[in-house]
Design an enzyme around this catalytic site. Structure first.
Site, PDB file in Angstrom:
ATOM      1  N   SER A  57     -12.681   2.912   2.770  1.00  0.00           N
ATOM      2  CA  SER A  57     -11.324   2.765   2.384  1.00  0.00           C
ATOM      3  C   SER A  57     -10.855   4.049   1.243  1.00  0.00           C
ATOM      4  O   SER A  57     -11.028   5.599   1.645  1.00  0.00           O
ATOM      5  CB  SER A  57     -11.062   1.740   1.376  1.00  0.00           C
ATOM      6  N   LYS A  76      11.569  -9.346 -11.025  1.00  0.00           N
ATOM      7  CA  LYS A  76      10.874  -9.167 -11.706  1.00  0.00           C
ATOM      8  C   LYS A  76       9.271  -9.857 -11.151  1.00  0.00           C
ATOM      9  O   LYS A  76       8.124  -9.367 -12.087  1.00  0.00           O
ATOM     10  CB  LYS A  76      10.938  -9.419 -13.506  1.00  0.00           C
TER      11      LYS A  76
END
Length: 287
Positions: free
Chosen positions: A103, A155
């Site tokens: 990764s 949010k």
């Protein structure tokens, strides 16, 4: 005594001795960290990277990588700093994989002009993952009322204490695809002409160093000392570059501080969460 005398001489008088600076990048990739739990980030590695490239007589810089990945942003920042300095100082970069370069660890590895691995190393995992937990049933069971107040409809996206929303997951997946595309483009650019046409290459799968060689993810199998001695001669000196130390022998640049304050207590709690995350990254590869 003879070796000590040689080291006191200017390099030009040491009979053609070649010095290869070595950087060791070990750990999960994330911002923060401390002297007790070091992690890889641009802040924690920039000093040693620049110090290694500052050795003007060195024809190359060797980088040892042992990382399961982590932050794609920090991975790319480290990658870019290595490539920028390699171009600026006109030096070759040789990368050596230890246990794992997966990764984000592999993203850093492709900064190398050549990548070497042990047959049993783990390489690849070219993908993006996000993980979290959901606690909605738990807080109901213990009688906790969750109160969230926001300015902005999104949010509180993916709040672990609220039921998962399909639109939030879809938005996250689109973001992951953008990050994944950036990673794929980097690999294709850096490994151009070397990668095999394999449908699994960018699916997040990982392989042994031996299979990685077949797929074009690495250039050869071998260890650092053998490769560098074969390439630059038996007298080549491998010089490990480490972070500078402060007045009390503590390594600098690791984002740590002394003393126990309320802020430090909060950092300890955060560190426990980060440590669990880091442990999960390593465990994916059986380490």
């Amino acid at each position: 005594m003879k070796n000590l005398f040689r080291r006191l001489l200017p390099r030009s008088m040491r009979g053609g001795e070649i010095v290869i600076p070595v950087i060791r990048l070990q750990g999960a990739i994330m911002s923060g960290g401390s002297q007790f739990r070091p992690t890889l980030s641009l802040a924690s590695t920039a000093g040693v990277i620049e110090k290694a490239f500052s050795i003007s007589s060195a024809p190359a810089v060797a980088i040892s990588i042992n990382s399961p990945g982590g932050s794609p942003v920090q991975s790319r920042l480290i990658f870019k700093r290595i490539r920028d300095l390699a171009a600026e100082k006109n030096k070759k970069v040789l990368v050596f994989v230890e246990d794992v370069a997966a990764s984000g660890g592999y993203m850093i590895a492709i900064a190398g002009d050549e990548i070497f691995a042990d047959p049993s190393s783990i390489v690849g995992s070219i993908g993006v993952v996000s993980a979290s937990f959901g606690f909605t049933d738990l807080i109901k069971k213990i009688g906790v009322e969750r109160r969230v107040y926001t300015a902005g409809a999104n949010k509180a996206t993916l709040d672990p204490f609220q039921p998962e929303k399909a639109e939030d997951v879809e938005r996250l997946k689109k973001l992951q695809l953008e990050v994944h595309d950036t990673f794929i483009d980097m690999v294709k650019e850096r490994r151009r002409g070397k990668l095999k046409d394999d449908p699994d290459l960018f699916t997040g799968l990982f392989w042994s160093g031996k299979k990685g060689l077949e797929l074009g993810l690495v250039d050869a199998l071998g260890d650092m000392r053998t490769v560098l001695k074969d390439r630059y001669g038996p007298k080549a000196e491998l010089k490990l570059i480490t972070a500078p130390r402060g007045l009390f022998g503590r390594r600098l640049g690791l984002g740590s501080s002394l003393g126990f304050t309320p802020e430090a207590a909060g950092a300890v709690a955060t560190g426990l969460v980060d440590a669990a995350e880091e442990r999960a990254l390593w465990s994916r590869f059986g380490l």
